[in-house]
Scaffold this motif. Sequence first.
Motif, PDB file in Angstrom:
ATOM      1  N   TYR A  70      44.424  26.019  33.517  1.00  0.00           N
ATOM      2  CA  TYR A  70      44.899  27.179  34.263  1.00  0.00           C
ATOM      3  C   TYR A  70      46.170  26.842  35.028  1.00  0.00           C
ATOM      4  CZ  TYR A  70      40.317  29.075  33.224  1.00  0.00           C
ATOM      5  OH  TYR A  70      39.205  29.519  32.579  1.00  0.00           O
ATOM      6  N   PRO A  71      47.128  27.770  35.076  1.00  0.00           N
ATOM      7  CA  PRO A  71      48.388  27.517  35.790  1.00  0.00           C
ATOM      8  C   PRO A  71      48.196  27.249  37.277  1.00  0.00           C
ATOM      9  CG  PRO A  71      48.584  29.461  34.399  1.00  0.00           C
ATOM     10  CD  PRO A  71      47.149  29.051  34.372  1.00  0.00           C
ATOM     11  N   GLU A  72      47.181  27.837  37.886  1.00  0.00           N
ATOM     12  CA  GLU A  72      46.949  27.624  39.318  1.00  0.00           C
ATOM     13  C   GLU A  72      46.672  26.159  39.625  1.00  0.00           C
ATOM     14  OE1 GLU A  72      45.760  31.757  38.242  1.00  0.00           O
ATOM     15  OE2 GLU A  72      45.139  29.810  37.519  1.00  0.00           O
ATOM     16  N   TYR A  73      45.982  25.476  38.726  1.00  0.00           N
ATOM     17  CA  TYR A  73      45.678  24.059  38.917  1.00  0.00           C
ATOM     18  C   TYR A  73      46.969  23.247  38.955  1.00  0.00           C
ATOM     19  CZ  TYR A  73      44.333  19.308  37.707  1.00  0.00           C
ATOM     20  OH  TYR A  73      44.210  17.948  37.685  1.00  0.00           O
ATOM     21  N   HIS A  74      47.877  23.532  38.024  1.00  0.00           N
ATOM     22  CA  HIS A  74      49.123  22.771  37.967  1.00  0.00           C
ATOM     23  C   HIS A  74      50.016  23.073  39.167  1.00  0.00           C
ATOM     24  CE1 HIS A  74      48.347  21.001  34.078  1.00  0.00           C
ATOM     25  NE2 HIS A  74      47.835  22.169  33.711  1.00  0.00           N
ATOM     26  N   LEU A  75      50.010  24.320  39.621  1.00  0.00           N
ATOM     27  CA  LEU A  75      50.779  24.674  40.812  1.00  0.00           C
ATOM     28  C   LEU A  75      50.243  23.930  42.034  1.00  0.00           C
ATOM     29  CD1 LEU A  75      52.933  26.421  42.193  1.00  0.00           C
ATOM     30  CD2 LEU A  75      51.175  28.170  42.462  1.00  0.00           C
ATOM     31  N   ALA A  76      48.922  23.927  42.200  1.00  0.00           N
ATOM     32  CA  ALA A  76      48.329  23.218  43.336  1.00  0.00           C
ATOM     33  C   ALA A  76      48.604  21.720  43.252  1.00  0.00           C
ATOM     34  CB  ALA A  76      46.830  23.483  43.384  1.00  0.00           C
ATOM     35  N   ARG A  77      48.556  21.173  42.041  1.00  0.00           N
ATOM     36  CA  ARG A  77      48.813  19.738  41.876  1.00  0.00           C
ATOM     37  C   ARG A  77      50.253  19.398  42.248  1.00  0.00           C
ATOM     38  NH1 ARG A  77      49.589  16.498  36.518  1.00  0.00           N
ATOM     39  NH2 ARG A  77      50.743  18.390  36.202  1.00  0.00           N
ATOM     40  N   ARG A  78      51.206  20.241  41.806  1.00  0.00           N
ATOM     41  CA  ARG A  78      52.608  19.990  42.164  1.00  0.00           C
ATOM     42  C   ARG A  78      52.815  20.071  43.670  1.00  0.00           C
ATOM     43  NH1 ARG A  78      53.558  23.187  37.540  1.00  0.00           N
ATOM     44  NH2 ARG A  78      53.853  25.027  38.845  1.00  0.00           N
ATOM     45  N   GLU A  79      52.180  21.042  44.308  1.00  0.00           N
ATOM     46  CA  GLU A  79      52.311  21.177  45.762  1.00  0.00           C
ATOM     47  C   GLU A  79      51.695  19.974  46.476  1.00  0.00           C
ATOM     48  OE1 GLU A  79      50.585  24.954  46.651  1.00  0.00           O
ATOM     49  OE2 GLU A  79      52.371  26.047  46.030  1.00  0.00           O
ATOM     50  N   ARG A  80      50.552  19.479  45.981  1.00  0.00           N
ATOM     51  CA  ARG A  80      49.902  18.323  46.595  1.00  0.00           C
ATOM     52  C   ARG A  80      50.766  17.071  46.454  1.00  0.00           C
ATOM     53  NH1 ARG A  80      45.668  18.030  43.554  1.00  0.00           N
ATOM     54  NH2 ARG A  80      46.376  16.250  42.355  1.00  0.00           N
TER      55      ARG A  80
END
Length: 126
Positions: A70-80
Amino acid sequence: MNKIQRHGKNVTALFLPGFGMGAAFLMVLKISVDLGVAVQLGKVFGVIGIAMCCIGFLGFLPIPLPRWMYPEYHLARRERVRAERLARGEVVKMPSSGRVAVEAQRLEQIVREREAAQRADKDSSR
């Protein structure tokens, strides 16, 4: 990505990439047939293209997929990762616009406030 979607988030995670890749392979099949390339190579492109389209259509089923799809996972990972790099004091390329840019600026401000508080604590303890 948090907007209400008509078909659900599996369409974004599975249908769009699968159908897109399948269509690309089928276009290569069409081009290879028109150019008279070997029949076996054309069959390989055709089978791969049809299989990818079939996999893509699984995106319409309401089945749970692994979270990394899911794209949300990758967005959260980049932010982290960006926040961790900021906390370590590394230079981080910030996005220039959108919600991610606002979040990045907020994270950068938090890190600066922490550093200022740490410096103030050092100065007051001396």
